[in-house]
Design an enzyme around this catalytic site. Structure first.
Site, PDB file in Angstrom:
ATOM      1  N   CYS A 182      -2.291  -7.837  10.916  1.00 33.58           N
ATOM      2  CA  CYS A 182      -3.442  -7.730   9.963  1.00 33.58           C
ATOM      3  C   CYS A 182      -3.986  -9.712   9.058  1.00 33.58           C
ATOM      4  O   CYS A 182      -4.266  -9.271   8.686  1.00 33.58           O
ATOM      5  CB  CYS A 182      -4.255  -6.794   9.310  1.00 33.58           C
ATOM      6  SG  CYS A 182      -4.066  -5.691  10.608  1.00 33.58           S
ATOM      7  N   LYS A 202       0.499   3.511   1.260  1.00 35.73           N
ATOM      8  CA  LYS A 202       2.179   2.977   0.781  1.00 35.73           C
ATOM      9  C   LYS A 202       3.124   2.844   0.015  1.00 35.73           C
ATOM     10  O   LYS A 202       3.770   2.488  -0.538  1.00 35.73           O
ATOM     11  CB  LYS A 202       1.924   1.491   0.898  1.00 35.73           C
ATOM     12  CG  LYS A 202       1.032   0.700   2.225  1.00 35.73           C
ATOM     13  CD  LYS A 202       0.613  -0.250   2.074  1.00 35.73           C
ATOM     14  CE  LYS A 202      -1.111  -0.959   3.201  1.00 35.73           C
ATOM     15  NZ  LYS A 202      -0.440  -0.955   4.092  1.00 35.73           N
ATOM     16  N   ASP A 205      -6.019  -7.444  -5.314  1.00 35.50           N
ATOM     17  CA  ASP A 205      -5.241  -6.199  -3.969  1.00 35.50           C
ATOM     18  C   ASP A 205      -3.572  -5.870  -4.415  1.00 35.50           C
ATOM     19  O   ASP A 205      -2.946  -7.072  -4.213  1.00 35.50           O
ATOM     20  CB  ASP A 205      -5.511  -6.957  -2.478  1.00 35.50           C
ATOM     21  CG  ASP A 205      -5.184  -6.623  -1.220  1.00 35.50           C
ATOM     22  OD1 ASP A 205      -4.111  -5.338  -1.848  1.00 35.50           O
ATOM     23  OD2 ASP A 205      -5.382  -7.064   0.041  1.00 35.50           O
ATOM     24  N   GLN A 260       0.583  -4.381  -1.621  1.00 32.68           N
ATOM     25  CA  GLN A 260       2.203  -3.918  -1.857  1.00 32.68           C
ATOM     26  C   GLN A 260       2.791  -4.421  -2.872  1.00 32.68           C
ATOM     27  O   GLN A 260       4.166  -4.597  -3.412  1.00 32.68           O
ATOM     28  CB  GLN A 260       2.453  -5.283  -0.520  1.00 32.68           C
ATOM     29  CG  GLN A 260       1.552  -5.192   0.108  1.00 32.68           C
ATOM     30  CD  GLN A 260       2.149  -4.438   1.442  1.00 32.68           C
ATOM     31  OE1 GLN A 260       3.286  -3.495   1.503  1.00 32.68           O
ATOM     32  NE2 GLN A 260       1.844  -3.731   2.288  1.00 32.68           N
TER      33      GLN A 260
HETATM   34  N1  PMP Z   1      -3.949  -4.833   1.422  1.00 35.89           N
HETATM   35  C1  PMP Z   1      -2.674  -5.532   1.829  1.00 35.89           C
HETATM   36  C2  PMP Z   1      -1.899  -6.231   0.654  1.00 35.89           C
HETATM   37  C3  PMP Z   1      -2.375  -4.039   2.635  1.00 35.89           C
HETATM   38  O1  PMP Z   1      -0.720  -4.481   3.029  1.00 35.89           O
HETATM   39  C4  PMP Z   1      -3.059  -3.713   3.507  1.00 35.89           C
HETATM   40  C5  PMP Z   1      -2.165  -2.886   4.099  1.00 35.89           C
HETATM   41  N2  PMP Z   1      -1.799  -3.425   5.176  1.00 35.89           N
HETATM   42  C6  PMP Z   1      -4.100  -3.652   3.058  1.00 35.89           C
HETATM   43  C7  PMP Z   1      -5.095  -4.300   1.864  1.00 35.89           C
HETATM   44  C8  PMP Z   1      -4.881  -2.200   3.480  1.00 35.89           C
HETATM   45  O2  PMP Z   1      -4.634  -1.537   3.222  1.00 35.89           O
HETATM   46  P1  PMP Z   1      -5.344   0.334   4.438  1.00 35.89           P
HETATM   47  O3  PMP Z   1      -5.079   0.170   6.384  1.00 35.89           O
HETATM   48  O4  PMP Z   1      -4.298   1.088   3.621  1.00 35.89           O
HETATM   49  O5  PMP Z   1      -6.964  -0.210   3.875  1.00 35.89           O
END
Ligand code: PMP
Length: 407
Positions: free
Chosen positions: A365, A226, A200, A203
């Site tokens: 989250c 992002k 993932d 970031q």
């Molecule tokens: N993984 C990470 C590390 C994140 O920071 C985020 C967004 N905060 C997500 C997944 C999910 O991304 P999105 O909401 O753009 O699908």
């Protein structure tokens, strides 16, 4: 780096919030967008709008060319071997869900198999795997962290086996900013199992250069919003052989080669995984965001953000009773903290907002991380290329003011 020039490219930074100049430090949630990206998106609707891949007419061909050109920019951005290994999605969440459904649709994961994730994950790298386990009877294992938020790699080593089908982890934690030792993790996984590796990178890509071939991950997911691109854009990278072997996620138009009531065959990569009309304008604008980042240069951008982070760390640690989570860990882009004499992070966030400072408060989250530290949430300041050292000063003064008001 000409910071004033960069700031002038972001119209929203001229705004005032509650009568104060906006200090935008919520970049890990979403970054602001430069004019170049905004204009590419709006020009698409003014000059180019047509559906892609289907039309014989000129506009459709131009729109297709622009979107496929953006795909090639993204291919180079992460150094994928082929442009068809870049699948457009609406963000990291959809990218990870795509993998999990492709796996269960293909019968690649089944009862008794194991999936390893880490305690540092965003919910979008936890819940889709839990749902996959529920569908298939596979088992989820979680790599623990220590007090600094650092992953226990011995756990990873000890838990890899023939049953491990997937190991999925973030490159950088959104809640704490910790940069995981991804290269080391991948080499441990390769030495001890045949598992497919999902990174993932949500970031990571806004902050430093990523090379998926050098990493040797099997999948790499990220969001456009992002990294200075519009919301509703993102990418799933997957290795050709693996993508070829998997069943699709969504069914519909665009993803078929032939369709009849008796039998449907699927389109070639990447279209097999891109059912329906894509976010054409957004995907083209995501290409413009790549141009924006590469126009500055990863190294320069990273140097600036590192300076902001170490200055923020120094300023914030000078405040009494302030704890930074993952203080001594290798981090990028994020300071996540609490005032220990002041209970609730959202109270601090509300006072900062009155001062024009946008930070995120709460669990980000990542409830399991909060549970580990036995807290409801943190205050998170996160940086982008347009932030300044003066803004860090304003943040530090704001935090002191919040502390005086709340204690
Ligand atoms: N993984 C990470 C590390 C994140 O920071 C985020 C967004 N905060 C997500 C997944 C999910 O991304 P999105 O909401 O753009 O699908």
């Amino acid at each position: 780096m000409d910071l004033q020039n960069i700031r002038s490219q972001f119209p929203i930074l001229q705004r005032e919030i509650n009568g104060k100049p906006l200090v935008y430090l919520d970049n890990a949630a979403t970054s602001q967008k430069p004019l170049s990206v905004i204009e590419v998106e709006s020009n698409y609707y003014k000059e180019l709008n047509a559906n892609v891949h289907r039309g014989i007419h000129t506009l459709s061909q131009l729109a297709t060319e622009e979107m496929e050109n953006a795909r090639r920019k993204l291919q180079k951005f992460i150094n994928a071997a082929h442009d068809y290994e870049v699948i457009f999605t609406k963000g990291t969440t959809e990218s990870i869900n795509l993998i999990t459904y492709a796996l269960s649709n293909s019968g690649t994961v089944s009862e008794g198999d194991e999936i390893i994730i880490t305690h540092l994950e965003h919910h979008s790298n936890i819940v889709p795997w839990q749902m996959l386990c529920k569908r298939t009877g596979a088992k989820l294992k979680v790599i623990p962290i220590d007090e600094e938020g650092v992953l226990n790699l011995d756990f990873l080593r000890e838990n890899l086996s023939d049953r491990t089908k997937i190991v999925s982890f973030n490159y950088v934690s959104n809640a704490l900013g910790i940069v995981n030792p991804v290269q080391e993790m991948i080499s441990i996984i390769r030495q001890n199992s045949e598992a497919w590796i999902v990174v993932d990178g949500a970031q990571a890509v806004p902050h430093f250069k990523v090379d998926v071939q050098a990493l040797d991950c099997d999948f790499f997911a990220f969001s456009g919003h992002k990294m200075y691109a519009p919301t509703g854009t993102g990418v799933l990278y997957g290795k050709e052989k693996i993508l070829e072997s998997l069943e699709p996620f969504h069914g519909g138009g665009e993803m078929i080669a032939t369709c009849s009531f008796e039998k449907t065959t699927y389109a070639a990569l990447p279209f097999k995984f891109e059912a329906g009309t894509p976010n054409i304008a957004g995907n083209i604008a995501l290409g413009a965001a790549v141009d924006f980042i590469e126009g500055i240069g990863h190294e320069i951008l990273q140097q600036h953000e590192n300076k902001l982070l170490s200055y923020a760390q120094e300023k914030l640690l000078a405040i009494d009773n302030l704890r930074i989570y993952g203080e001594n860990a290798h981090r990028t882009g994020v300071v996540s903290f609490n005032l220990q004499n002041v209970g609730i992070s959202s109270d601090v966030g509300m006072i900062l907002d009155k001062l024009g400072i946008a930070v995120r408060t709460g669990h980000h989250c990542t409830q399991p991380i909060m549970e580990y530290f036995n807290i409801a949430g943190t205050v998170r300041a996160s940086f982008a290329v347009y932030n300044t050292l003066e803004e860090v000063d304003i943040l530090a003064e704001g935090i002191k003011k919040a502390q005086r008001m709340l204690s």
